[in-house]
Each structure stands twice: as C-alpha cells, then as structure tokens.
Design an enzyme around this catalytic site. Structure first.
Site, PDB file in Angstrom:
ATOM      1  N   CYS A  85      24.672  33.706 -17.632  1.00 31.82           N
ATOM      2  CA  CYS A  85      23.843  34.908 -17.749  1.00 31.82           C
ATOM      3  C   CYS A  85      22.518  34.732 -17.009  1.00 31.82           C
ATOM      4  O   CYS A  85      22.003  35.677 -16.419  1.00 31.82           O
ATOM      5  CB  CYS A  85      23.599  35.248 -19.209  1.00 31.82           C
ATOM      6  SG  CYS A  85      25.062  35.927 -20.032  1.00 31.82           S
ATOM      7  N   CYS A 144      37.456  41.776 -31.667  1.00 32.09           N
ATOM      8  CA  CYS A 144      37.783  40.468 -32.239  1.00 32.09           C
ATOM      9  C   CYS A 144      37.781  40.472 -33.764  1.00 32.09           C
ATOM     10  O   CYS A 144      38.648  39.864 -34.387  1.00 32.09           O
ATOM     11  CB  CYS A 144      36.816  39.418 -31.709  1.00 32.09           C
ATOM     12  SG  CYS A 144      36.837  39.295 -29.912  1.00 32.09           S
ATOM     13  N   GLU A 193      23.426  40.372 -22.849  1.00 33.30           N
ATOM     14  CA  GLU A 193      22.636  40.675 -21.655  1.00 33.30           C
ATOM     15  C   GLU A 193      23.525  41.170 -20.514  1.00 33.30           C
ATOM     16  O   GLU A 193      23.126  42.034 -19.732  1.00 33.30           O
ATOM     17  CB  GLU A 193      21.760  39.497 -21.239  1.00 33.30           C
ATOM     18  CG  GLU A 193      22.431  38.165 -21.095  1.00 33.30           C
ATOM     19  CD  GLU A 193      22.522  37.339 -22.366  1.00 33.30           C
ATOM     20  OE1 GLU A 193      21.986  36.217 -22.373  1.00 33.30           O
ATOM     21  OE2 GLU A 193      23.151  37.773 -23.329  1.00 33.30           O
ATOM     22  N   HIS A 220      28.655  38.869 -22.789  1.00 30.88           N
ATOM     23  CA  HIS A 220      27.433  38.555 -23.502  1.00 30.88           C
ATOM     24  C   HIS A 220      26.553  39.798 -23.569  1.00 30.88           C
ATOM     25  O   HIS A 220      26.690  40.720 -22.761  1.00 30.88           O
ATOM     26  CB  HIS A 220      26.708  37.397 -22.839  1.00 30.88           C
ATOM     27  CG  HIS A 220      27.429  36.095 -23.015  1.00 30.88           C
ATOM     28  ND1 HIS A 220      26.885  34.890 -22.655  1.00 30.88           N
ATOM     29  CD2 HIS A 220      28.649  35.804 -23.526  1.00 30.88           C
ATOM     30  CE1 HIS A 220      27.736  33.912 -22.939  1.00 30.88           C
ATOM     31  NE2 HIS A 220      28.814  34.454 -23.463  1.00 30.88           N
ATOM     32  N   CYS A 253      31.991  40.383 -32.437  1.00 37.13           N
ATOM     33  CA  CYS A 253      32.258  38.951 -32.317  1.00 37.13           C
ATOM     34  C   CYS A 253      32.263  38.295 -33.696  1.00 37.13           C
ATOM     35  O   CYS A 253      31.405  38.580 -34.536  1.00 37.13           O
ATOM     36  CB  CYS A 253      31.218  38.295 -31.422  1.00 37.13           C
ATOM     37  SG  CYS A 253      31.540  36.553 -31.120  1.00 37.13           S
ATOM     38  N   CYS A 272      22.675  31.960 -21.636  1.00 43.38           N
ATOM     39  CA  CYS A 272      23.446  30.807 -21.162  1.00 43.38           C
ATOM     40  C   CYS A 272      23.226  30.694 -19.648  1.00 43.38           C
ATOM     41  O   CYS A 272      22.638  31.574 -19.030  1.00 43.38           O
ATOM     42  CB  CYS A 272      24.933  30.983 -21.489  1.00 43.38           C
ATOM     43  SG  CYS A 272      25.746  32.304 -20.544  1.00 43.38           S
TER      44      CYS A 272
END
Length: 152
Positions: free
Chosen positions: A106, A53, A77, A75, A23, A103
């Site tokens: 998640c 990415c 997790e 993500h 990322c 978040c």
C-alpha cells in the site's frame, strides 16, 4: 465546548468505517481528504460482487494466497484510492487517515499516487508481529509525511 479538529473527525470516521469491514482477521478504515474535504472513503474487504468473508467463511476468513495473505481482500487505503480513481478524483496532494499503518504494498501505491501525508492509528508491524513498519519506513524515506495519530 471545544470543536473537534479535522484530524479528530477524520480519524473517528476511519474508525467507524472499519466497522463496515467484512474481514474476519482485521477491520481497517480509511479516509482520503484534500483541503479539509473528504474525497474518498474505504475499508478493507473483498471487492464488491465477490464473497464476503464474514458470511462465507465466518470462522477462519477467506482462503490464503501463496504468501499466506488474504486471497480476496483489498486494503482500506487501496479501496479509498481506487474509488477516487474510478470517479476521476485526483488524490495528488491529499491526506490519508487510516486505522492501521500502510503495509509495504500500500505504501508503494500511496507514494505513486502522490498522497502527501498519512495519519495512522495502529501499527501494522505490531499487528503482524514484524520488527518494523516497512510501509511507514518506505514512505518516510521518499518524503511522504507520516504521523502516528494519538487520540486525545
């Protein structure tokens, strides 16, 4: 010489895993443990077999979805939970160490899969400029123990 605690070991491992992330925006690592044993690892980034990415869009990261989020990213997790599920490891009753608090999406997955405790290092709300850590609030509301990890 004192021995590091398991919490120190697992959070340090999560920090090192974050360095593996492709990322461009944020690097996050996660470690899932049960009874002092590691059952799964994860870091954020695109699903295996898709575009990385940092290689495909090194300047700006992957394209945004309709809500302004990464269109490819899983993500950390999520990756840890999915890997455990793919390999028939139950995460029920486990502990999650993650470098960025979950978040809200998640958090719902964490709650549903029965993870009992979360240690997080940095705040997702601070990272995103949000007034509160919605994921942490959600988990606490529904009885999951959430602890902000403080390095010694």
């Amino acid at each position: 010489m004192s021995k590091p605690s398991f919490d120190e070991i697992y959070m340090e491992l999560a920090e090192n895993l974050a360095k593996r992330s492709h990322c461009v925006k944020a690097k996050v690592g996660a470690v899932l443990t049960k009874d002092t044993r590691i059952i799964s690892l994860g870091y954020n980034g695109p699903p295996a077999g898709t575009n990385n990415c940092d290689e495909e869009w090194p300047e700006v990261g992957c394209p945004r979805d309709s809500k302004g989020s990464c269109s490819l990213a899983l993500h950390a997790e999520q990756n840890a939970i999915l890997y455990a599920a793919k390999n028939n490891f139950s995460v029920e009753g486990s502990t999650l160490y993650v470098t960025l608090s979950p978040c809200i999406s998640c958090a719902r997955v964490i709650f549903t899969t029965g993870i009992k405790k979360i240690y997080y290092l940095n705040s997702y709300a601070d990272f995103k400029g949000l007034p509160t850590d919605e994921g942490v609030d959600f988990l606490r509301k529904f009885g999951v123990e959430v602890v902000r990890y403080v390095k010694k």
